[in-house]
Design a protein around this motif. Structure first.
Motif, PDB file in Angstrom:
ATOM      1  N   LEU A  48       0.845  -1.193   0.000  1.00 24.88           N
ATOM      2  CA  LEU A  48       0.000   0.000   0.000  1.00 24.88           C
ATOM      3  C   LEU A  48       0.882   1.245   0.000  1.00 24.88           C
ATOM      4  O   LEU A  48       1.972   1.237   0.584  1.00 24.88           O
ATOM      5  N   ALA A  49       0.411   2.295  -0.664  1.00 28.57           N
ATOM      6  CA  ALA A  49       1.088   3.592  -0.635  1.00 28.57           C
ATOM      7  C   ALA A  49       0.106   4.629  -0.088  1.00 28.57           C
ATOM      8  O   ALA A  49      -1.026   4.716  -0.555  1.00 28.57           O
ATOM      9  N   ILE A  50       0.551   5.404   0.899  1.00 27.82           N
ATOM     10  CA  ILE A  50      -0.310   6.415   1.511  1.00 27.82           C
ATOM     11  C   ILE A  50       0.367   7.776   1.412  1.00 27.82           C
ATOM     12  O   ILE A  50       1.485   7.968   1.903  1.00 27.82           O
ATOM     13  N   ASP A  51      -0.299   8.710   0.738  1.00 31.94           N
ATOM     14  CA  ASP A  51       0.156  10.104   0.610  1.00 31.94           C
ATOM     15  C   ASP A  51       1.563  10.199   0.001  1.00 31.94           C
ATOM     16  O   ASP A  51       2.380  11.027   0.412  1.00 31.94           O
ATOM     17  N   THR A  52       1.828   9.365  -0.986  1.00 33.63           N
ATOM     18  CA  THR A  52       3.108   9.435  -1.689  1.00 33.63           C
ATOM     19  C   THR A  52       3.212  10.758  -2.451  1.00 33.63           C
ATOM     20  O   THR A  52       2.273  11.180  -3.128  1.00 33.63           O
ATOM     21  N   ALA A  53       4.361  11.433  -2.316  1.00 32.74           N
ATOM     22  CA  ALA A  53       4.654  12.702  -2.990  1.00 32.74           C
ATOM     23  C   ALA A  53       3.721  13.829  -2.551  1.00 32.74           C
ATOM     24  O   ALA A  53       3.576  14.824  -3.258  1.00 32.74           O
TER      25      ALA A  53
END
Length: 501
Positions: free
Chosen positions: A164-169
């Motif tokens: 999972l990716a959360i608030d990437t960039a």
């Protein structure tokens, strides 16, 4: 010298995926707290050099009974691996919480004390399989945060996959969930189908969300992983990235090289997308001076992935890294993920040891606190494929100044010259005098002198064109080849900016 360590924990009944889901749902109703893994300062304060002197004993894999799979483990400690994970091994309806055992690791440097070894969990694990020969090669590994990597036949580790990716960039900073507990099921041997796949379940935790994961791994020429996910939100999540992939691109044929003997260095050279309408899109990666985010908006995309298309050793000339063997990963949703976009993040970097490319799916529907989300997808690790895409694929992308000393001049000072080559069996069969057209456009800037021609040296069709940027505005180029009403290739896209590296 082998050191006597803790024995495995007590046996329990095996957990099902429904049990892991229930555990994740219950965990989401409690406030997040960082796990106290009890890792002593002896391990935490180790330098990279000291940590490198801890070796897994290859003679001590678990499930060393001539079955289809063996397990090996990663030791915690050093500068990076302070998070430990609970690992439960399941066999014939029984479950054992596995700890570090006597003889599993060799400590070549300073020896730990007894209290450093008490109830010590692992940093992660890897599954070995007779993938390429009778030798048990690495098939899939989980180590750090929610990262994992997977291999097919003849492949060498490159890009990584995340749960999972959360608030990437995002300006607020990225949140990194962790897989805190695993369940690994030893395959039954009463059927060839069951013996040829292995099931791994994981519990994910973070300040914003918890989750249950089920990975069914099918090794082969192209290794396939079927992924089932159930998420439970503690907080509103601004940007949730599903099926994230992370890779490294330092320089390639379309960028200026660094002071390096190699002409290309990358784990992946492009992003591939199949839209809901069936269009195939290829976006070559490049090295940027500034963080760059590209979005491919769609409703129910059919798939996406980061690919390593260039398989020529001569383009890398690296006997150690062997970038030509790095796998491509294709993500195919099991169901319609709805309105959203595939996001590509390119991060400035001058290090080939740093992952600076991330891609994932972002839904237009925000995951709110107290809500849940269930979804699934198929992940495929491959070297070459005629399936992705089925039409002509981009073989290479090159660019340079339109005004080339002693050859081409008279163009605007900032004009660029592009050469894009496409490959497919059908394209190779089309005669050089056929009326193939190159259709290339740009929303900002002027594309001119567009032509299509067959390259007699490699039998590929190429498009050549010039681009005059509109001042300093980014230019999102798109193009493809056609013959009459027939589209011959995928859609090549490229974000040109004068602020490239």
């Amino acid at each position: 010298m082998p050191v006597a360590l803790a024995n495995a924990g007590p046996e329990n009944l095996s957990a099902s995926y429904d049990d892991v889901i229930a555990k994740a749902e219950k965990l989401a109703k409690r406030a997040y707290s960082e796990s106290n893994n009890g890792l002593s300062n002896f391990w935490k304060n180790m330098s990279v050099e000291q940590f490198s002197k801890i070796y897994y004993n290859p003679q001590k894999p678990l499930w060393n009974d001539n079955g289809p799979y063996q397990l090996q483990f990663f030791h915690p400690g050093g500068p990076y691996f302070h998070d430990t994970v609970s690992i439960n091994l399941q066999d014939d309806g029984k479950q054992v919480n596995q700890k570090i055992e006597s003889g599993m690791f060799w400590y070549e440097g300073e020896q730990p004390q007894k209290n450093d070894l008490e109830n010590l969990d692992f940093a992660g694990f890897r599954v070995h399989h007779q993938l390429n020969s009778e030798y048990y090669d690495e098939l899939i590994s989980f180590l750090g945060s929610n990262y994992f990597r997977v291999l097919g036949m003849g492949q060498q580790y490159g890009l990584s996959i995340r749960g999972l990716a959360i608030d990437t960039a995002e300006p607020t900073g990225e949140e990194f969930p962790i897989f805190k507990e695993f369940w690994i099921e030893k395959p039954a041997t009463n059927s060839a189908e069951e013996a040829n796949s292995i099931v791994i379940m994981a519990l994910l935790d973070s300040p914003s969300v918890t989750g249950a994961y089920r990975f069914t791994v099918h090794p082969g020429q192209n290794t396939i992983v079927d992924v089932e996910v159930s998420l439970f939100a503690r907080k509103n999540i601004k940007k949730l990235g599903l099926a994230p992939l992370t890779s490294m691109f330092l320089f390639g044929e379309n960028t200026k090289g660094l002071d390096d003997y190699r002409s290309e260095v990358h784990d992946s050279d492009g992003l591939m997308v199949q839209t809901s309408s069936g269009e195939w899109i290829w976006r070559p990666l490049t090295r940027r001076k500034n963080l760059t985010i590209s979005s491919f908006v769609d409703k129910g995309s059919k798939g996406f992935g980061l690919s390593q298309r260039d398989r020529s050793f001569m383009h890398y000339d690296d006997l150690e890294s062997r970038y030509q063997l790095r796998p491509s990963i294709w993500i195919e949703p099991n169901e319609d993920w709805g309105d959203g976009h595939i996001e590509l993040v390119e991060i400035p970097s001058n290090l080939e040891t740093t992952d600076n490319v991330v891609s994932y799916w972002v839904s237009d529907k925000q995951l709110k606190a107290g809500s849940s989300l269930q979804y699934g997808y198929r992940l495929t690790s491959y070297i070459k494929s005629e399936q992705w895409p089925p039409a002509g694929k981009t073989f290479s992308t090159r660019e340079g100044p339109a005004n080339r000393a002693g050859f081409a001049y008279g163009h605007p000072a900032d004009a660029r010259f592009f050469v894009v080559e496409f490959d497919s069996p059908k394209l190779k069969s089309i005669a050089a005098d056929s009326p193939v057209e190159a259709i290339f456009t740009c929303a900002s800037g002027k594309v001119y002198n567009v032509k299509a021609l067959k390259n007699p040296e490699n039998n590929l069709w190429r498009a050549e064109f010039n681009l005059e940027p509109n001042n300093d505005q980014p230019c999102d180029l798109r193009g493809f080849l056609k013959l009459g009403n027939e589209t011959l290739t995928e859609t090549w896209t490229y974000l040109y900016t004068t602020k490239y590296a």
